[in-house]
Enzyme design. Structure first.
Site, PDB file in Angstrom:
ATOM      1  N   ASP A 288       0.764  -1.211   0.132  1.00 19.43           N
ATOM      2  CA  ASP A 288      -0.140   0.015  -0.111  1.00 19.43           C
ATOM      3  C   ASP A 288       0.944   1.335  -0.084  1.00 19.43           C
ATOM      4  O   ASP A 288       0.759   2.198  -0.574  1.00 19.43           O
ATOM      5  CB  ASP A 288      -0.909  -0.033   1.307  1.00 19.43           C
TER       6      ASP A 288
ATOM      7  N   GLU B  58       3.973   1.782  -1.072  1.00 20.20           N
ATOM      8  CA  GLU B  58       4.568   1.907  -2.358  1.00 20.20           C
ATOM      9  C   GLU B  58       3.302   2.414  -3.369  1.00 20.20           C
ATOM     10  O   GLU B  58       3.850   3.473  -4.158  1.00 20.20           O
ATOM     11  CB  GLU B  58       5.209   0.792  -2.962  1.00 20.20           C
ATOM     12  N   PHE B  59       2.484   1.848  -3.533  1.00 22.32           N
ATOM     13  CA  PHE B  59       1.247   2.398  -4.449  1.00 22.32           C
ATOM     14  C   PHE B  59       0.682   4.038  -3.984  1.00 22.32           C
ATOM     15  O   PHE B  59       0.688   4.678  -4.850  1.00 22.32           O
ATOM     16  CB  PHE B  59      -0.227   1.418  -3.960  1.00 22.32           C
TER      17      PHE B  59
ATOM     18  N   LEU C 186     -10.661   7.695   1.659  1.00 18.72           N
ATOM     19  CA  LEU C 186     -10.157   8.817   2.492  1.00 18.72           C
ATOM     20  C   LEU C 186      -8.774   9.041   2.122  1.00 18.72           C
ATOM     21  O   LEU C 186      -8.037   8.270   1.769  1.00 18.72           O
ATOM     22  CB  LEU C 186     -10.029   8.321   3.937  1.00 18.72           C
TER      23      LEU C 186
ATOM     24  N   GLU D 210     -11.158   5.398  14.879  1.00 19.60           N
ATOM     25  CA  GLU D 210     -11.349   4.101  14.726  1.00 19.60           C
ATOM     26  C   GLU D 210     -10.350   3.400  14.052  1.00 19.60           C
ATOM     27  O   GLU D 210      -9.507   3.896  13.442  1.00 19.60           O
ATOM     28  CB  GLU D 210     -12.728   4.031  13.749  1.00 19.60           C
TER      29      GLU D 210
ATOM     30  N   LYS E 119      -8.714   1.195  11.431  1.00 16.09           N
ATOM     31  CA  LYS E 119      -8.865   0.803  10.014  1.00 16.09           C
ATOM     32  C   LYS E 119      -8.659  -0.642   9.645  1.00 16.09           C
ATOM     33  O   LYS E 119      -7.759  -1.073   9.676  1.00 16.09           O
ATOM     34  CB  LYS E 119      -7.822   1.678   9.380  1.00 16.09           C
TER      35      LYS E 119
ATOM     36  N   ASP F 185      -8.521  -4.209   7.737  1.00 19.37           N
ATOM     37  CA  ASP F 185      -7.985  -4.375   6.460  1.00 19.37           C
ATOM     38  C   ASP F 185      -8.698  -5.467   5.763  1.00 19.37           C
ATOM     39  O   ASP F 185      -8.544  -6.669   5.973  1.00 19.37           O
ATOM     40  CB  ASP F 185      -6.609  -5.040   6.595  1.00 19.37           C
TER      41      ASP F 185
ATOM     42  N   ARG G 207     -17.892  -1.685  -2.649  1.00 12.59           N
ATOM     43  CA  ARG G 207     -17.659  -0.593  -2.945  1.00 12.59           C
ATOM     44  C   ARG G 207     -17.291  -0.563  -4.425  1.00 12.59           C
ATOM     45  O   ARG G 207     -17.831   0.588  -5.135  1.00 12.59           O
ATOM     46  CB  ARG G 207     -16.219  -0.089  -2.451  1.00 12.59           C
TER      47      ARG G 207
ATOM     48  N   TYR H 152     -19.378   0.554  10.629  1.00 16.22           N
ATOM     49  CA  TYR H 152     -19.031   2.029  11.343  1.00 16.22           C
ATOM     50  C   TYR H 152     -19.511   3.235  10.718  1.00 16.22           C
ATOM     51  O   TYR H 152     -18.955   4.250  11.265  1.00 16.22           O
ATOM     52  CB  TYR H 152     -17.374   1.897  11.120  1.00 16.22           C
TER      53      TYR H 152
ATOM     54  N   LYS I  78     -12.302  10.968  12.297  1.00 15.43           N
ATOM     55  CA  LYS I  78     -13.256  11.771  11.810  1.00 15.43           C
ATOM     56  C   LYS I  78     -13.658  12.791  12.878  1.00 15.43           C
ATOM     57  O   LYS I  78     -13.831  12.400  13.872  1.00 15.43           O
ATOM     58  CB  LYS I  78     -14.489  10.810  11.564  1.00 15.43           C
TER      59      LYS I  78
ATOM     60  N   LYS J 156      -1.944   5.475   8.122  1.00 13.72           N
ATOM     61  CA  LYS J 156      -1.818   4.112   7.787  1.00 13.72           C
ATOM     62  C   LYS J 156      -0.351   3.915   8.277  1.00 13.72           C
ATOM     63  O   LYS J 156       0.641   4.577   8.107  1.00 13.72           O
ATOM     64  CB  LYS J 156      -1.599   3.969   6.107  1.00 13.72           C
TER      65      LYS J 156
ATOM     66  N   CYS K 163      11.259 -35.302  -5.205  1.00 18.52           N
ATOM     67  CA  CYS K 163      10.717 -35.310  -3.632  1.00 18.52           C
ATOM     68  C   CYS K 163      11.919 -35.285  -2.664  1.00 18.52           C
ATOM     69  O   CYS K 163      12.889 -36.127  -2.740  1.00 18.52           O
ATOM     70  CB  CYS K 163       9.978 -36.486  -3.593  1.00 18.52           C
TER      71      CYS K 163
ATOM     72  N   CYS L 177      11.560 -38.640  -0.808  1.00 18.22           N
ATOM     73  CA  CYS L 177      11.617 -40.135  -1.021  1.00 18.22           C
ATOM     74  C   CYS L 177      12.308 -40.204  -2.357  1.00 18.22           C
ATOM     75  O   CYS L 177      12.566 -41.356  -3.000  1.00 18.22           O
ATOM     76  CB  CYS L 177      10.241 -40.884  -1.046  1.00 18.22           C
TER      77      CYS L 177
ATOM     78  N   CYS M 208       4.249 -34.849  -4.852  1.00 20.75           N
ATOM     79  CA  CYS M 208       5.127 -36.349  -4.957  1.00 20.75           C
ATOM     80  C   CYS M 208       3.870 -36.925  -4.920  1.00 20.75           C
ATOM     81  O   CYS M 208       2.963 -37.194  -4.161  1.00 20.75           O
ATOM     82  CB  CYS M 208       5.740 -36.328  -3.651  1.00 20.75           C
TER      83      CYS M 208
ATOM     84  N   CYS N 127       6.073 -42.129   0.739  1.00 19.24           N
ATOM     85  CA  CYS N 127       6.793 -40.962   1.165  1.00 19.24           C
ATOM     86  C   CYS N 127       6.627 -40.817   2.514  1.00 19.24           C
ATOM     87  O   CYS N 127       5.614 -40.673   3.095  1.00 19.24           O
ATOM     88  CB  CYS N 127       6.151 -39.903   0.082  1.00 19.24           C
TER      89      CYS N 127
END
Length: 670
Positions: free
Chosen positions: A34, A36-37, A84, A113, A115, A117, A136, A225, A288, A312, A406, A409, A424, A430
């Protein structure tokens, strides 16, 4: 940079952010953090502000959420679901506080409040009855997922209370608790399916499933909420939160009314430290303005309310060294790579290992030997490698190559078309598969054998006492060897042998689940038992006959056919039949069925006069009820017998859970 270079940079950012938005909202599988975004979005917004002629009208800076999936009816929101503004530092919050003061003065309060996820949801009630649930989506319109949302036990279908408005909308967040996420993700990995990165993705993927019966199997939760209605019902947001609790809505107990920004910052600091103690994920705090009149005065921007902001938390992230990659073989043969790390402190715990999920993840990360890697707790739970620090890569380090055989075995691994996991196929030879299969067979949801546990099975295997499920039923012939095992006295041996003998009475569906056929879980085993009646029919059934049974798809059918082509499996069934296990449906098992206990939850505790606990469980489930693993506020009834544990009684009394007797349970079915 030239003007053309700026345009190219802006176009590239738009394309990249749109893809990340699609991954997050539609696929529910984000490939970027988030933080980086938000930084990339901020960079694009600054470029658009400086060069408005190059701004794309469909830029992600102008959007709230993601695209709408085509699998659901699209519904327009009566009140737009705006996002937000995000901030990651104290100064941004101080600036927000100053803007609020400049607009409405110093006389106001904040509501803080958690947040959550999860996945935002909007619920519409008419005359106290839930009529619609919408995601949403893009903020203007979303997907109608009403049937799926109705499976969430904490969302009331009908409200109880005074002065409930005729029509209103309430918003909240659908999420999954960490314990449920870990259990379900482990099941996905064992079945060779792609594990979800975190509970948020799992919850989102579940809400958008087509089959609400499948959604019901996954334990989702929801906090509400925000209330919207045509008529203003309350003067403050805090008052509305307290009232909707009385109407029956699940509202977080961790909200706080704050007098000023210093109060807010103290709340943020507290939860930054304590958020890992919650049973679910939060990624920040929402702040808020409390008064609705002051909210109206502050108003909105095109994208966000001016009276609210979210702080955040950065994902807990550290840098450490990859020491080696090892591989774990699960019960069904799925082989999972694990990164072994130089120990490092992360989010309050020492991390030594991180999941790599599958071969594709190793390729995606371009992982090399002895790489320095960045590790974070995905969804604040499972440590995962998010990227490699290429600046510190050694010039002679070799790429990590996924193994071909594997590790236990030596059998060549198989990867079926359309699946991500290698597995496997040597399930009868095994070691971890053999042990895991027997442990699965004795488990509570399968044969429920008293006196046996996972460690005991491990010991028995190492001593050569069991190598197949059927070996459990000849353990009475090895009593002298059993007595040689440390801390395994005569009483323990007696209890175990009695438990094994009693398991011969378990119904066919339990035996079928206990066999551990790939993709045949508890529910599928019930469907197969009731649709196919006995093991011989199942062994000879065609793909067409199997897929004709309700909820049996082609993948399950092919797995069943493959299972019965192996001579080892057929021999085991011959031996288990000879031991006296139930391999056909007893018709009276199917007679006692109704929906009289539908949507009611039960815990069974103690000893009963007329029925065993397993029989009571079957009676409840065959009449639509659900068995919970423990006592919580979600529990409807505690079926109490003699010698019930005092801790369960105390907890049930504290939570006002009704106690009913065996006879009272049976009366509910009359």
């Amino acid at each position: 940079m030239s003007i053309f270079g700026v345009k190219e940079q802006m176009d590239a950012l738009v394309a990249e952010l749109n893809q990340h938005t699609y991954n997050y909202y539609v696929l529910a599988m984000p490939t970027i953090a988030d933080y980086e975004f938000d930084k990339k979005l901020e960079e694009l917004a600054k470029l658009e502000q400086a060069h408005p002629t190059f701004a794309d009208p469909n830029s992600p800076t102008q959007k709230v959420g993601g695209d709408i999936t085509k699998n659901f009816v699209t519904v327009k929101h009566k009140w737009p679901m705006l996002s937000l503004g995000n901030t990651y530092n104290e100064q941004d919050l101080r600036d927000f506080d100053e803007r609020v003061k400049k607009a409405i003065g110093d006389d106001f309060e904040y509501v803080c409040e958690l947040k959550f996820d999860g996945l935002s949801i909007s619920l519409t009630y008419e005359n106290g009855i839930l009529v619609r649930a919408v995601t949403r989506g893009d903020g203007t319109q979303g997907d109608d997922v009403t049937n799926n949302i109705k499976t969430i036990h904490t969302i009331p279908h009908q409200l109880k209370g005074k002065e409930i408005p005729a029509i209103f909308e309430i918003r909240g967040e659908v999420f999954m608790h960490r314990a449920a996420f870990e259990r379900l993700n482990k099941e996905r990995e064992e079945l060779g399916e792609v594990p979800y990165a975190n509970p948020r993705n799992f919850a989102s993927g579940t809400v958008k499933m087509q089959d609400s019966k499948e959604v019901k199997k996954r334990p989702l939760d929801c906090f509400l909420y925000a209330l919207n209605s045509d008529k203003q019902l309350f003067k403050t947001h805090w008052e509305s939160l307290q009232t909707v609790k009385e109407w029956g809505f699940n509202v977080s107990e961790h909200s706080k009314l704050s007098k000023n920004m210093d109060d807010v910052l103290a709340f943020i600091a507290y939860w930054e430290e304590h958020r890992f103690k919650l049973s679910y994920d939060i990624d920040g705090i929402v702040i808020k303005v409390n008064s609705y009149a002051q909210q109206q005065e502050l108003g909105f921007t095109a994208k966000s309310p001016r009276w609210a902001i979210s702080y955040k938390y950065k994902a807990a992230e550290v840098q450490t060294v990859l020491e080696k990659v090892t591989y774990q073989v699960g019960r069904t043969g799925a082989v999972t790579p694990v990164a072994n790390l130089k120990p490092v402190l992360l989010a309050g715990t020492t991390v030594k290992r991180a999941t790599l999920h599958n071969a594709d993840e190793i390729i995606r990360l371009d992982l090399h030997e002895s790489d320095t890697v960045f590790v974070e707790k995905g969804g604040e739970i499972i440590p995962k490698i998010i990227k490699v620090n290429l600046d510190l890569r050694k010039p002679d380090s070799q790429p990590i190559v996924y193994l071909t055989h594997c590790p236990e075995c030596g059998t060549a691994l198989i990867r079926k078309e359309g699946e991500v996991a290698f597995y496997c196929p040597n399930d009868e030879g095994c070691p971890p598969q053999i042990v895991g299969k027997i442990q699965h067979f004795i488990g509570r949801k399968a044969m429920d054998i008293d006196g046996l546990g996972d460690e005991t099975i491990e010991t028995f295997y190492q001593r050569g006492l069991v190598a197949h499920i059927s070996d459990l039923y000849i353990l009475q012939e090895k009593a002298d060897e059993l007595k040689l095992i440390e801390r395994f006295g005569e009483r323990s041996i007696e209890n175990m042998l009695k438990g094994i003998e009693d398991s011969k009475q378990m119904p066919f569906e339990k035996v079928l689940f206990g066999l551990g056929i790939r993709y045949v879980g508890e529910t599928v085993a019930k469907k197969l038992a009731r649709g196919i009646k006995n093991i011989d029919n199942l062994a000879s059934a065609s793909i067409e006959e199997l897929t004709a049974i309700d909820e049996i798809g082609i993948r399950i059918a092919e797995s069943i056919r493959e299972y019965f082509t192996k001579e080892d499996h057929l021999q085991q069934i011959v031996l288990l039949k000879a031991a006296g296990l139930q391999f056909e449906v007893v018709e009276n098992e199917l007679l006692l069925q109704s929906d009289k206990l539908n949507e009611k939850t039960f815990v069974i505790s103690g000893v009963f006069e007329k029925h065993s606990r397993e029989e009571l469980k079957a009676i409840i489930e065959e009449n639509g009820g659900k068995i919970l693993s423990g006592i919580s506020a979600k529990l409807n009834y505690l079926v109490a017998g003699d010698n019930m544990g005092p801790s369960k009684l105390e907890k049930a009394t504290k939570l006002n859970v009704p106690l009913i007797s065996e006879d009272e349970l049976l009366k509910m079915l009359e």
